[in-house]
Scaffold this active site. Structure first.
Site, PDB file in Angstrom:
ATOM      1  N   GLU A  17       0.840  -1.206   0.000  1.00  0.00           N
ATOM      2  CA  GLU A  17       0.000   0.000   0.000  1.00  0.00           C
ATOM      3  C   GLU A  17       0.869   1.247   0.000  1.00  0.00           C
ATOM      4  OE1 GLU A  17      -2.603   1.649  -0.141  1.00  0.00           O
ATOM      5  OE2 GLU A  17      -4.392   0.432   0.208  1.00  0.00           O
ATOM      6  N   GLU A 118     -13.664  -4.413   9.875  1.00  0.00           N
ATOM      7  CA  GLU A 118     -14.331  -3.560   8.889  1.00  0.00           C
ATOM      8  C   GLU A 118     -15.788  -3.291   9.271  1.00  0.00           C
ATOM      9  OE1 GLU A 118     -13.640  -4.672   4.823  1.00  0.00           O
ATOM     10  OE2 GLU A 118     -11.546  -5.209   5.216  1.00  0.00           O
ATOM     11  N   ASP A 194      -9.849   1.966  -3.938  1.00  0.00           N
ATOM     12  CA  ASP A 194      -8.912   1.882  -2.813  1.00  0.00           C
ATOM     13  C   ASP A 194      -8.128   3.197  -2.736  1.00  0.00           C
ATOM     14  OD1 ASP A 194      -6.978   1.116  -0.909  1.00  0.00           O
ATOM     15  OD2 ASP A 194      -7.064  -0.960  -1.529  1.00  0.00           O
TER      16      ASP A 194
END
Length: 283
Positions: A17, A118, A194
């Site tokens: 990421e 989440e 994302d």
């Protein structure tokens, strides 16, 4: 236009990421969240470094005075040039961690959080200044993700991944946001938005988790370019290189039963466009 990708760094990051170009060092910064790793890559020499963090790290950005700012599980920390670590803002919440973050035009850090499970509404987006002052901008998000600004700094783009939207807000000189509204909605079957970056034309490039692609949208929300990639879990994109013309893309292998050989690698699309210089964190 057909754009081909190259492999910048072949790796097996669980959750690669946070691609960020650091102009002061001429290096690409990126992370592996779940393995608590901070990576650097120098495209001029091919040199790589890997540093282990003591916590899961959701984002890394350069600081104006040197060193790095880290969005960690328990808050925002500073890494000095001599590798000394200190907390800037520590606020541990059980079951929650830091996720994507971005440096605003004024040098503040917009740091997102999410719950490990989440759970809906369990995340936040906060503005953290160089002296550690914190203002919560959004307190009801699920997976706080891509954040970026228009070239003039007046608009902020933002992704809460499960919504499937890229939203746009008016961004004030005082760091406030207003008028949040949808810019783009990703259709079913195309993956989830994302990370994002904004180019010099004001277009928004969006990495698609489970979509195997990076898309570019115009400032009016029209899709005008798609870069197909062989890795399904595309996580983040950022322009880098001396002219900010190369698009770097992070990928993930977490949750895949039979990962593609390049899953978890850092990819690059040479000559993809023209990026905008990003400010360093003023702390």
């Amino acid at each position: 236009m057909t754009l081909a990708f190259d492999v910048a760094v072949r790796a097996e990051a669980e959750l690669g990421e946070g691609a960020t170009w650091d102009p002061a060092t001429g290096r690409l910064l990126w992370i592996d969240i779940l393995n608590s790793r901070v990576h650097t890559y120098d495209p001029a020499t091919g040199r790589r470094t890997v540093r282990r963090s003591e916590q899961h790290v959701g984002a890394v950005k350069p600081r104006a005075g040197g060193g790095l700012v880290l969005n960690l599980r328990d808050g925002v920390g500073l890494l000095d040039p001599d590798d000394t670590f200190r907390w800037l803002h520590r606020e541990p919440v059980a079951g929650r961690r830091g996720n994507d973050a971005a440096v605003a035009p004024d040098g503040s850090l917009l740091a997102g959080t999410m719950r490990y499970d989440e759970a809906p509404g369990g995340g936040t987006l906060s503005r953290v200044t160089g002296d550690g002052a914190v203002t919560v901008l959004l307190d009801d998000v699920t997976v706080s993700n891509g954040t970026g600004w228009s070239p003039d700094g007046r608009l902020m783009y933002y992704i809460d991944t499960p919504t499937r939207r890229v939203d746009v807000c008016d961004y004030g000189e005082d760091g406030t946001i207003a008028g949040r509204r949808p810019l783009v909605e990703i259709e079913e079957g195309a993956g989830f938005p994302d990370g994002l970056t904004v180019d010099a034309d004001g277009c928004v490039w969006v990495a698609l988790w489970d979509g195997g692609a990076v898309r570019r949208y115009t400032p009016s929300g029209e899709l005008d370019r798609v870069i197909e990639l062989p890795v399904p879990r595309v996580t983040c994109c950022a322009f880098g290189g001396p002219g900010l013309t190369d698009l770097y893309v992070t990928t993930a292998r977490v949750g895949l039963t039979a990962p593609h050989p390049l899953a978890g690698s850092l990819l690059v699309v040479p000559g993809a466009g023209k990026g905008v210089p990003q400010p360093a964190f003023a702390g």
